[in-house]
Scaffold this motif. Structure first.
Motif, mmCIF file in Angstrom:
data_model
loop_
_atom_site.group_PDB
_atom_site.id
_atom_site.type_symbol
_atom_site.label_atom_id
_atom_site.label_comp_id
_atom_site.label_asym_id
_atom_site.label_seq_id
_atom_site.Cartn_x
_atom_site.Cartn_y
_atom_site.Cartn_z
ATOM 1 N N VAL A 126 0.837 -1.201 0.000
ATOM 2 C CA VAL A 126 0.000 0.000 0.000
ATOM 3 C C VAL A 126 0.873 1.252 0.000
ATOM 4 O O VAL A 126 0.628 2.213 -0.731
ATOM 5 C CB VAL A 126 -0.946 0.012 1.226
ATOM 6 N N GLU A 127 1.936 1.224 0.833
ATOM 7 C CA GLU A 127 2.805 2.382 0.972
ATOM 8 C C GLU A 127 3.585 2.672 -0.310
ATOM 9 O O GLU A 127 3.917 3.813 -0.600
ATOM 10 C CB GLU A 127 3.774 2.162 2.143
ATOM 11 N N GLY A 128 3.852 1.638 -1.072
ATOM 12 C CA GLY A 128 4.613 1.808 -2.306
ATOM 13 C C GLY A 128 3.756 2.205 -3.493
ATOM 14 O O GLY A 128 4.276 2.519 -4.561
ATOM 15 N N ASN A 129 2.426 2.186 -3.328
ATOM 16 C CA ASN A 129 1.512 2.501 -4.427
ATOM 17 C C ASN A 129 0.372 3.386 -3.902
ATOM 18 O O ASN A 129 -0.642 2.882 -3.417
ATOM 19 C CB ASN A 129 0.957 1.200 -5.021
ATOM 20 N N PRO A 130 0.529 4.729 -3.995
ATOM 21 C CA PRO A 130 -0.496 5.628 -3.456
ATOM 22 C C PRO A 130 -1.885 5.401 -4.036
ATOM 23 O O PRO A 130 -2.887 5.515 -3.316
ATOM 24 C CB PRO A 130 0.027 7.016 -3.845
ATOM 25 N N THR A 131 -1.958 5.071 -5.340
ATOM 26 C CA THR A 131 -3.271 4.840 -5.969
ATOM 27 C C THR A 131 -3.963 3.642 -5.336
ATOM 28 O O THR A 131 -5.163 3.676 -5.043
ATOM 29 C CB THR A 131 -3.114 4.614 -7.485
ATOM 30 N N GLN A 132 -3.197 2.575 -5.101
ATOM 31 C CA GLN A 132 -3.759 1.385 -4.452
ATOM 32 C C GLN A 132 -4.205 1.716 -3.033
ATOM 33 O O GLN A 132 -5.270 1.282 -2.591
ATOM 34 C CB GLN A 132 -2.720 0.261 -4.428
ATOM 35 N N GLY A 133 -3.402 2.499 -2.325
ATOM 36 C CA GLY A 133 -3.768 2.916 -0.975
ATOM 37 C C GLY A 133 -5.047 3.730 -0.959
ATOM 38 O O GLY A 133 -5.904 3.549 -0.092
ATOM 39 N N ALA A 134 -5.186 4.629 -1.956
ATOM 40 C CA ALA A 134 -6.400 5.448 -2.059
ATOM 41 C C ALA A 134 -7.629 4.593 -2.342
ATOM 42 O O ALA A 134 -8.700 4.818 -1.778
ATOM 43 C CB ALA A 134 -6.226 6.500 -3.145
ATOM 44 N N LEU A 135 -7.460 3.574 -3.208
ATOM 45 C CA LEU A 135 -8.583 2.673 -3.514
ATOM 46 C C LEU A 135 -9.012 1.903 -2.270
ATOM 47 O O LEU A 135 -10.208 1.716 -2.021
ATOM 48 C CB LEU A 135 -8.187 1.704 -4.626
ATOM 49 N N ILE A 136 -8.031 1.468 -1.479
ATOM 50 C CA ILE A 136 -8.342 0.748 -0.237
ATOM 51 C C ILE A 136 -9.066 1.686 0.740
ATOM 52 O O ILE A 136 -10.065 1.310 1.369
ATOM 53 C CB ILE A 136 -7.065 0.174 0.401
ATOM 54 N N GLY A 137 -8.585 2.932 0.860
ATOM 55 C CA GLY A 137 -9.244 3.908 1.728
ATOM 56 C C GLY A 137 -10.673 4.179 1.308
ATOM 57 O O GLY A 137 -11.574 4.268 2.143
ATOM 58 N N GLY A 138 -10.890 4.277 -0.015
ATOM 59 C CA GLY A 138 -12.240 4.489 -0.532
ATOM 60 C C GLY A 138 -13.145 3.307 -0.267
ATOM 61 O O GLY A 138 -14.310 3.471 0.120
ATOM 62 N N LEU A 139 -12.611 2.091 -0.448
ATOM 63 C CA LEU A 139 -13.398 0.869 -0.235
ATOM 64 C C LEU A 139 -13.788 0.712 1.227
ATOM 65 O O LEU A 139 -14.944 0.402 1.547
ATOM 66 C CB LEU A 139 -12.600 -0.355 -0.709
ATOM 67 N N VAL A 140 -12.821 0.945 2.122
ATOM 68 C CA VAL A 140 -13.110 0.840 3.563
ATOM 69 C C VAL A 140 -14.183 1.845 3.964
ATOM 70 O O VAL A 140 -15.105 1.535 4.723
ATOM 71 C CB VAL A 140 -11.823 1.050 4.401
ATOM 72 N N THR A 141 -14.099 3.067 3.418
ATOM 73 C CA THR A 141 -15.096 4.099 3.733
ATOM 74 C C THR A 141 -16.478 3.717 3.216
ATOM 75 O O THR A 141 -17.489 3.955 3.887
ATOM 76 C CB THR A 141 -14.656 5.459 3.148
#
Length: 320
Positions: free
Chosen positions: A168-183
Motif C-alpha cells: 500500500v505504501e509503495g503505491n499511493p493509488t492502491q492505498g487510495a482505492l483501499i481507503g475508498g473501499l473501507v469508507t
C-alpha cells in the motif's frame, strides 16, 4: 487475529454508533439555530465556507453536515449556489476530528462517559439531557478509538500484515482505492482516517500509506451524500454531484502531486508522531483543496446548471 478482530470490530462499532448518535443529537439541538445562521450568512462564498466548517465541527461529521444541507435544499430553505460554500467548509471541518484523534485523548474518555451518564440518569430537563447525551456520545466515540488503538498494537508483530501494508505504501493509488473501499463499507471517512492515524501512532503505517488511505476516504464519503439526493429536488442532486466532483478533482491532484505534498506535510508538521503527521496531512489537504478550487466555483456552478437545468426552465424551453 482472533485476539485483534473482536476488539477492533467492537471498537469500530462503538465509534460509528457514537458518531451517528452524536450527529442526530446535535442536529436536534442546533438545527433551528443552524437554519437561521445558514439563511443569513450563505450569500457570500467565504462566510458560507466558515459556517460549513463551524457546523461540521459541532456535528462531528462532514456527511451529516452535507446531508443536512441537502435536507435544507429539499425544504427550499437553501439553493444550490448557497450550498457550494457549505460543502467546501464541511471538508475543512471534518479535519478537526482527525486532530482530536491524534491528540490521544481516548484514555480520558471515561470522564465524558461518566458525566454524560450522570446527566442521563439524574437530569429531567429535555434540553439539558440532550447536552448530556452529546457528552456521553463524545466519550463513547473516544472510548471506541481507545479500544481500537489497543487492538491494533499487536499488528506490529504480524509479518503478513506488514508485507501487505508495504504494498500500500509503495503505491499511493492502491492505498487510495483501499481507503475508498473501507469508507464505502463502514460509511464513515472519519472512521477510515481515524484507523490510519491509529496505525500510524503504532508505527505500523508510514506517512505515505496514511496519506494515500486518507485520500481514498475523501472519495468514499461521497456515497452517502449521493444516496441522500435520491428522489430529492434537482438542486439537491447538483449539490451532491458538486461534492463528488470537488472531492474527485482534489484527490486526483493529490495523487498527481503526492511526493511534493508529502514533503510539504513533513516540513509543516512539528512532530515525530506518524499519526499526528497524517492528521496534519488531512487538514492541509482539505484546506489547500478549497483554496485551489475557489477560482473555479462559478465555472462549476454554471456547468452543473447547464447539465441539470431546473425543471421549470426545461419546460419553458420546450413550450417555446
Amino acid at each position: 487475529m482472533t485476539e485483534i478482530l473482536p476488539l477492533l470490530i467492537g471498537g469500530l462499532a462503538l465509534f460509528l454508533y457514537a458518531i451517528t448518535q452524536l450527529s442526530d443529537t446535535l442536529t436536534e439541538l442546533f438545527t433551528e439555530k443552524a437554519k437561521e445562521i445558514v439563511k443569513t450568512y450563505t450569500s457570500n462564498i467565504f462566510s458560507a465556507i466558515a459556517i460549513g466548517t463551524l457546523l461540521t465541527i459541532l456535528l462531528g461529521s462532514s456527511s451529516a453536515m452535507i446531508i443536512i444541507v441537502i435536507v435544507f435544499i429539499n425544504a427550499k430553505s437553501l439553493n444550490f449556489k448557497q450550498s457550494i460554500g457549505l460543502i467546501m467548509g464541511a471538508n475543512i471541518g471534518t479535519t478537526f476530528s482527525s486532530q482530536i484523534i491524534a491528540l490521544d485523548i481516548g484514555k480520558y474518555s471515561i470522564i465524558a462517559l461518566f458525566v454524560g451518564l450522570v446527566f442521563e440518569v439524574f437530569v429531567k430537563n429535555k434540553q439539558r439531557r440532550l447536552y448530556g447525551k452529546s457528552i456521553l456520545y463524545f466519550g463513547m466515540l473516544f472510548f471506541g478509538l481507545y479500544i481500537m488503538e489497543n487492538a491494533l498494537g499487536p499488528l506490529k508483530n504480524s509479518q503478513t500484515f506488514l508485507d501487505w501494508i508495504a504494498k500500500v505504501e509503495g503505491n499511493p493509488t492502491q492505498g487510495a482505492l483501499i481507503g475508498g473501499l473501507v469508507t464505502l463499507i463502514i460509511q464513515s471517512s472519519s472512521g477510515t482516517v481515524g484507523m490510519a492515524i491509529l496505525l500510524g501512532k503504532q508505527n505500523v503505517l508510514s506517512i505515505a500509506g496514511g496519506i494515500a488511505i486518507m485520500l481514498g476516504a475523501e472519495l468514499g464519503t461521497c456515497s452517502d451524500t449521493l444516496l441522500a439526493t435520491i428522489n430529492g429536488r434537482r438542486e439537491a442532486l447538483k449539490a451532491g454531484l458538486f461534492h463528488l466532483c470537488f472531492n474527485l478533482i482534489t484527490i486526483v491532484m493529490g495523487l498527481f502531486l503526492f511526493q511534493p505534498f508529502m514533503s510539504l506535510v513533513n516540513v509543516i508538521s512539528r512532530t515525530t508522531d506518524i499519526g499526528g503527521v497524517i492528521a496534519n496531512a488531512h487538514m492541509l489537504f482539505n484546506i489547500l483543496g478549497v483554496l485551489v478550487f475557489l477560482p473555479f466555483v462559478r465555472l462549476s456552478e454554471k456547468l452543473l446548471n447547464t447539465m441539470l437545468p431546473d425543471k421549470k426552465s426545461t419546460t419553458e424551453s420546450v413550450k417555446e
